[in-house]
Design an enzyme around this catalytic site. Structure first.
Site, PDB file in Angstrom:
ATOM      1  N   ASN A 159       0.974  -1.071   0.106  1.00 51.41           N
ATOM      2  CA  ASN A 159       0.112  -0.637  -0.212  1.00 51.41           C
ATOM      3  C   ASN A 159       1.169   1.211   0.213  1.00 51.41           C
ATOM      4  O   ASN A 159       1.065   1.509   1.086  1.00 51.41           O
ATOM      5  CB  ASN A 159      -1.219  -0.169   1.219  1.00 51.41           C
ATOM      6  CG  ASN A 159      -1.603   1.335   1.282  1.00 51.41           C
ATOM      7  OD1 ASN A 159      -1.832   2.423   0.472  1.00 51.41           O
ATOM      8  ND2 ASN A 159      -2.601   1.240   2.687  1.00 51.41           N
ATOM      9  N   TRP A 160       1.028   1.802  -1.751  1.00 54.10           N
ATOM     10  CA  TRP A 160       2.177   3.189  -1.189  1.00 54.10           C
ATOM     11  C   TRP A 160       1.145   3.658  -0.654  1.00 54.10           C
ATOM     12  O   TRP A 160       2.111   5.042  -0.095  1.00 54.10           O
ATOM     13  CB  TRP A 160       1.720   3.335  -2.737  1.00 54.10           C
ATOM     14  CG  TRP A 160       3.126   2.130  -3.311  1.00 54.10           C
ATOM     15  CD1 TRP A 160       3.520   1.221  -2.805  1.00 54.10           C
ATOM     16  CD2 TRP A 160       3.661   2.983  -4.867  1.00 54.10           C
ATOM     17  NE1 TRP A 160       3.907   0.864  -4.178  1.00 54.10           N
ATOM     18  CE2 TRP A 160       4.183   1.297  -4.857  1.00 54.10           C
ATOM     19  CE3 TRP A 160       3.046   2.989  -6.075  1.00 54.10           C
ATOM     20  CZ2 TRP A 160       4.604   0.993  -6.695  1.00 54.10           C
ATOM     21  CZ3 TRP A 160       3.833   4.050  -7.386  1.00 54.10           C
ATOM     22  CH2 TRP A 160       4.547   2.495  -7.175  1.00 54.10           C
ATOM     23  N   LYS A 161       0.249   4.334   0.001  1.00 51.09           N
ATOM     24  CA  LYS A 161      -0.452   5.901   0.689  1.00 51.09           C
ATOM     25  C   LYS A 161      -0.289   6.973  -0.811  1.00 51.09           C
ATOM     26  O   LYS A 161      -0.599   6.920  -1.497  1.00 51.09           O
ATOM     27  CB  LYS A 161      -0.080   5.472   2.007  1.00 51.09           C
ATOM     28  CG  LYS A 161      -0.601   3.854   3.141  1.00 51.09           C
ATOM     29  CD  LYS A 161       0.150   4.018   4.826  1.00 51.09           C
ATOM     30  CE  LYS A 161      -0.422   3.040   4.790  1.00 51.09           C
ATOM     31  NZ  LYS A 161       0.031   3.326   6.273  1.00 51.09           N
ATOM     32  N   SER A 203       3.729  -2.275  10.242  1.00 53.26           N
ATOM     33  CA  SER A 203       4.992  -2.312  10.666  1.00 53.26           C
ATOM     34  C   SER A 203       5.436  -3.957  10.296  1.00 53.26           C
ATOM     35  O   SER A 203       5.985  -4.153  10.851  1.00 53.26           O
ATOM     36  CB  SER A 203       4.863  -2.436  12.323  1.00 53.26           C
ATOM     37  OG  SER A 203       5.049  -0.553  11.838  1.00 53.26           O
ATOM     38  N   GLY A 217       3.210  -1.274   4.016  1.00 51.71           N
ATOM     39  CA  GLY A 217       3.269  -0.005   4.390  1.00 51.71           C
ATOM     40  C   GLY A 217       4.481   0.393   3.786  1.00 51.71           C
ATOM     41  O   GLY A 217       4.878   0.577   2.357  1.00 51.71           O
ATOM     42  N   GLY A 218       5.323   1.340   4.683  1.00 48.04           N
ATOM     43  CA  GLY A 218       6.306   1.605   4.589  1.00 48.04           C
ATOM     44  C   GLY A 218       7.348   0.872   4.050  1.00 48.04           C
ATOM     45  O   GLY A 218       7.848   1.705   2.436  1.00 48.04           O
ATOM     46  N   GLY A 269       2.788   1.777  11.061  1.00 44.08           N
ATOM     47  CA  GLY A 269       3.448   3.593  10.151  1.00 44.08           C
ATOM     48  C   GLY A 269       4.220   3.277  12.094  1.00 44.08           C
ATOM     49  O   GLY A 269       4.613   4.364  12.364  1.00 44.08           O
ATOM     50  N   GLU A 306      -5.588  -4.587  10.350  1.00 44.95           N
ATOM     51  CA  GLU A 306      -4.491  -3.797  10.227  1.00 44.95           C
ATOM     52  C   GLU A 306      -4.552  -2.623  12.032  1.00 44.95           C
ATOM     53  O   GLU A 306      -5.474  -2.469  12.139  1.00 44.95           O
ATOM     54  CB  GLU A 306      -4.201  -2.804   9.189  1.00 44.95           C
ATOM     55  CG  GLU A 306      -4.173  -3.473   7.660  1.00 44.95           C
ATOM     56  CD  GLU A 306      -3.315  -2.594   7.330  1.00 44.95           C
ATOM     57  OE1 GLU A 306      -2.202  -2.694   6.856  1.00 44.95           O
ATOM     58  OE2 GLU A 306      -3.710  -1.384   6.932  1.00 44.95           O
ATOM     59  N   GLU A 324      -7.134   4.367   8.334  1.00 43.41           N
ATOM     60  CA  GLU A 324      -6.775   6.295   7.469  1.00 43.41           C
ATOM     61  C   GLU A 324      -7.943   6.683   6.827  1.00 43.41           C
ATOM     62  O   GLU A 324      -8.418   8.078   7.256  1.00 43.41           O
ATOM     63  CB  GLU A 324      -5.516   6.380   7.006  1.00 43.41           C
ATOM     64  CG  GLU A 324      -3.933   6.543   8.180  1.00 43.41           C
ATOM     65  CD  GLU A 324      -3.042   5.681   6.717  1.00 43.41           C
ATOM     66  OE1 GLU A 324      -2.873   5.264   5.876  1.00 43.41           O
ATOM     67  OE2 GLU A 324      -1.889   4.942   7.193  1.00 43.41           O
ATOM     68  N   HIS A 368      -9.394   1.339   5.361  1.00 40.94           N
ATOM     69  CA  HIS A 368      -7.854   1.204   5.844  1.00 40.94           C
ATOM     70  C   HIS A 368      -8.492   2.091   6.594  1.00 40.94           C
ATOM     71  O   HIS A 368      -9.136   3.684   6.333  1.00 40.94           O
ATOM     72  CB  HIS A 368      -7.045   1.977   4.524  1.00 40.94           C
ATOM     73  CG  HIS A 368      -5.924   1.765   5.278  1.00 40.94           C
ATOM     74  ND1 HIS A 368      -5.395   2.647   6.319  1.00 40.94           N
ATOM     75  CD2 HIS A 368      -4.893   1.022   5.144  1.00 40.94           C
ATOM     76  CE1 HIS A 368      -4.298   2.703   6.759  1.00 40.94           C
ATOM     77  NE2 HIS A 368      -4.032   1.285   5.724  1.00 40.94           N
TER      78      HIS A 368
END
Ligand code: 13P
Length: 267
Positions: free
Chosen positions: A36-38, A232, A253-254, A196, A190, A121, A119
């Site tokens: 997930n590049w966000k 993470s 994610g990251g 994150g 999640e 967010e 998600h």
């Protein structure tokens, strides 16, 4: 006392039961790792990242969910490779006066196989309700795009012993879509406190929630749906998470922005 032959057949029965329990646990679901590049990326950084992903060929299904403007770039770069792609949100509507929205048929036009819905967010920053998330999943399915339904509790909810109750509440309208729909989607667990933060749920903490999700899916006849863990995930902790019987892959994610790290998670 058991005679020798009944002892043998009893043992064989036990071994068979054990083997079938093992094979229905993790083995017959393909592992799925989605990046997930966000809201990250630009044309030139994406080009480098996608070039590094192109040769990926593992038994794991690998995908990236990217910002809308880059779907055309990603489709062109990944066409004909083993890596599929998708988006990070979708409208409940097919078309019309919905300024700023993107419909599922539009995603399909750009070859999207996946779309994230719900998600954390989006739930927290855009006030998305459990019902809205289910409506988005329904819209995606109607267009032939697989929704990855994200669920997860906050730290306060976990500390209050509410983690599983929250997951059940979030899943309820999705499960109400019925077995035909639910068998076609993917669920991602999640925990908000692990996103994150560098603080991953332990494999045991994650497995406990995954098992509860599995039971809820089983109750509507969809027990074989892939359940991903997110929060993470890195190359250094992926293997221990994937060793759990109900963890079928990861939503990353990251670490999905670093080709080598992402590919090592998917290896
Ligand atoms: P991180 O892997 O950066 O914690 O993000 C997880 C996530 O939100 C994926 O959807």
């Amino acid at each position: 006392m058991l005679g020798y032959s009944s002892f043998l057949s009893e043992s064989r029965f036990r071994i068979n039961t054990l083997m079938s329990a093992t094979s229905t646990a993790a083995n017959d679901r393909t592992r799925l790792v989605i990046g997930n590049w966000k809201m990250h990326g630009n044309l030139s950084d994406n080009a480098a990242l996608l070039a590094a992903l192109r040769p990926a060929a593992t038994t794991t299904q690998v995908a990236v969910c990217v910002p809308f403007p880059y779907l055309a770039q990603v489709a062109e770069a990944l066409q004909g490779t083993a890596v599929s792609w998708g988006a990070q949100d979708v409208s409940t509507q097919v078309q019309g006066a919905y300024t700023g929205e993107i419909s599922a048929p539009m995603l399909k036009d750009f070859g999207c196989r996946w779309v994230l819905v719900g998600h954390s967010e989006r739930r927290s920053m855009h006030g998305e309700s459990d019902q809205l998330v289910a409506d988005k999943a329904r819209a995606a399915l109607a267009a032939g795009v697989t929704p990855v339904v994200c669920v997860g509790e906050s730290l306060a909810e976990r500390d209050a012993g509410q983690a599983i109750a929250v997951i059940h509440r979030q899943l309820a309208p999705v499960l109400a879509l019925g077995a035909d729909s639910v068998t076609k989607l993917v669920v991602a667990y999640e925990p908000v406190w692990a996103i994150g933060t560098g603080r991953t749920a332990t494999p045991e903490q994650a497995q406990e929630v995954h098992a509860a999700i599995r039971a809820a899916l089983q109750a509507v006849g969809a027990g074989n749906v892939q359940i991903l863990y997110g929060g993470s995930v890195k190359a250094s902790n992926a293997a221990s998470l994937f060793s759990m019987p109900d963890i079928d892959g990861a939503l990353v994610g990251g670490a999905s922005l670093v080709a080598d790290e992402f590919l090592r998670i998917a290896a």
